[in-house]
Design a protein around this motif. Sequence first.
Motif, PDB file in Angstrom:
ATOM      1  N   TYR A   1       0.850  -1.191   0.000  1.00 31.92           N
ATOM      2  CA  TYR A   1       0.000   0.000   0.000  1.00 31.92           C
ATOM      3  C   TYR A   1       0.892   1.250   0.000  1.00 31.92           C
ATOM      4  O   TYR A   1       2.075   1.187   0.324  1.00 31.92           O
ATOM      5  CB  TYR A   1      -0.877   0.022   1.256  1.00 31.92           C
ATOM      6  N   MET A   2       0.291   2.378  -0.367  1.00 36.68           N
ATOM      7  CA  MET A   2       0.917   3.698  -0.232  1.00 36.68           C
ATOM      8  C   MET A   2       2.196   3.850  -1.042  1.00 36.68           C
ATOM      9  O   MET A   2       3.078   4.630  -0.699  1.00 36.68           O
ATOM     10  CB  MET A   2       1.215   4.005   1.247  1.00 36.68           C
ATOM     11  N   GLN A   3       2.315   3.119  -2.148  1.00 39.82           N
ATOM     12  CA  GLN A   3       3.504   3.220  -2.998  1.00 39.82           C
ATOM     13  C   GLN A   3       3.114   3.822  -4.349  1.00 39.82           C
ATOM     14  O   GLN A   3       2.272   3.276  -5.050  1.00 39.82           O
ATOM     15  CB  GLN A   3       4.141   1.838  -3.207  1.00 39.82           C
ATOM     16  N   GLU A   4       3.724   4.928  -4.695  1.00 38.42           N
ATOM     17  CA  GLU A   4       3.402   5.602  -5.949  1.00 38.42           C
ATOM     18  C   GLU A   4       3.887   4.785  -7.142  1.00 38.42           C
ATOM     19  O   GLU A   4       5.055   4.434  -7.240  1.00 38.42           O
ATOM     20  CB  GLU A   4       4.058   6.983  -5.967  1.00 38.42           C
ATOM     21  N   GLY A   5       2.959   4.473  -8.034  1.00 41.48           N
ATOM     22  CA  GLY A   5       3.313   3.741  -9.246  1.00 41.48           C
ATOM     23  C   GLY A   5       3.525   2.259  -9.063  1.00 41.48           C
ATOM     24  O   GLY A   5       3.894   1.570 -10.017  1.00 41.48           O
ATOM     25  N   LEU A   6       3.312   1.756  -7.859  1.00 37.37           N
ATOM     26  CA  LEU A   6       3.464   0.322  -7.603  1.00 37.37           C
ATOM     27  C   LEU A   6       2.174  -0.232  -7.017  1.00 37.37           C
ATOM     28  O   LEU A   6       1.753   0.174  -5.936  1.00 37.37           O
ATOM     29  CB  LEU A   6       4.598   0.050  -6.608  1.00 37.37           C
ATOM     30  N   ASP A   7       1.539  -1.140  -7.732  1.00 36.86           N
ATOM     31  CA  ASP A   7       0.354  -1.828  -7.216  1.00 36.86           C
ATOM     32  C   ASP A   7       0.655  -3.317  -7.283  1.00 36.86           C
ATOM     33  O   ASP A   7       0.394  -3.984  -8.281  1.00 36.86           O
ATOM     34  CB  ASP A   7      -0.873  -1.479  -8.048  1.00 36.86           C
ATOM     35  N   LEU A   8       1.260  -3.821  -6.220  1.00 38.75           N
ATOM     36  CA  LEU A   8       1.760  -5.195  -6.227  1.00 38.75           C
ATOM     37  C   LEU A   8       1.070  -6.035  -5.168  1.00 38.75           C
ATOM     38  O   LEU A   8       0.880  -5.596  -4.026  1.00 38.75           O
ATOM     39  CB  LEU A   8       3.266  -5.209  -5.978  1.00 38.75           C
ATOM     40  N   VAL A   9       0.736  -7.257  -5.538  1.00 40.62           N
ATOM     41  CA  VAL A   9       0.126  -8.209  -4.616  1.00 40.62           C
ATOM     42  C   VAL A   9       0.795  -9.563  -4.817  1.00 40.62           C
ATOM     43  O   VAL A   9       1.216  -9.903  -5.930  1.00 40.62           O
ATOM     44  CB  VAL A   9      -1.401  -8.288  -4.841  1.00 40.62           C
ATOM     45  N   THR A  10       0.920 -10.322  -3.738  1.00 38.72           N
ATOM     46  CA  THR A  10       1.575 -11.630  -3.838  1.00 38.72           C
ATOM     47  C   THR A  10       0.610 -12.695  -4.345  1.00 38.72           C
ATOM     48  O   THR A  10      -0.599 -12.476  -4.496  1.00 38.72           O
ATOM     49  CB  THR A  10       2.100 -12.092  -2.474  1.00 38.72           C
ATOM     50  N   ASP A  11       1.168 -13.855  -4.566  1.00 37.60           N
ATOM     51  CA  ASP A  11       0.394 -15.070  -4.746  1.00 37.60           C
ATOM     52  C   ASP A  11      -0.389 -15.333  -3.462  1.00 37.60           C
ATOM     53  O   ASP A  11      -0.072 -14.797  -2.412  1.00 37.60           O
ATOM     54  CB  ASP A  11       1.357 -16.236  -5.020  1.00 37.60           C
TER      55      ASP A  11
END
Length: 219
Positions: A111-121
């Motif tokens: 969360y709260m990361q500009e330009g990064l929308d990452l989720v794990t397996d």
Amino acid sequence: MAKLPGGIPTTEGKVTLFADYTRAKVGENIDVYLINRSDHDIVLNSQDGDVYLKLEAKNEDGAWARAQPHAFSWCGNSYDFRPVVRKDCYYRIKGHQPKVGKPAKIRFRLYMQEGLDLVTDEGDGVASAEESALAATDALAVSTGSFEFVRDLATGEKKIVNTLDHMRDMQGRAIRTLGSGRFAKEKVLPLLDEIEKKFPANASDVSFARSLLKEKEAR
């Protein structure tokens, strides 16, 4: 790239997030790897070293929801340190597991990361109903909520109580979140006009939201 533990996948040219469930021990946090195989370094937002990696759990309807609450710091110094993940390097983060909870399908999201929308397996883990309830009403829930959720808070149609940190005015926070740029401008501007008329005490929040929108337009 520095050597990763065996079995952790990477994708050339991409930034990925991987939770290592296979080596996780019952009752302990889970190692999560942010792997940077892009062509540039990544600078992460953080709070006292916490890069806002949060546990999510799948509910009975099959939807994912944050299951780890967050308390923001009142001290500006808490946000000064920003970890850098160099290209072709990785960053290991401890993924939260509650001490008390029930078995659940889980995953982790940044969360709260500009330009990064990452989720794990996804994998098998533990989630706490109490922590999930707190996560639904904390300040982070407002900052990252859907337009409908933020709108209802901003207009006073919905009220929540945040007990985790110094932020108590969730309506004001919702109004300011309307200026985040995450929502369509044609929806936000008329809503801000409505709020300004209905809640004159929140005029500074409305002004802040408008200034944010103008700032983002100018970029």
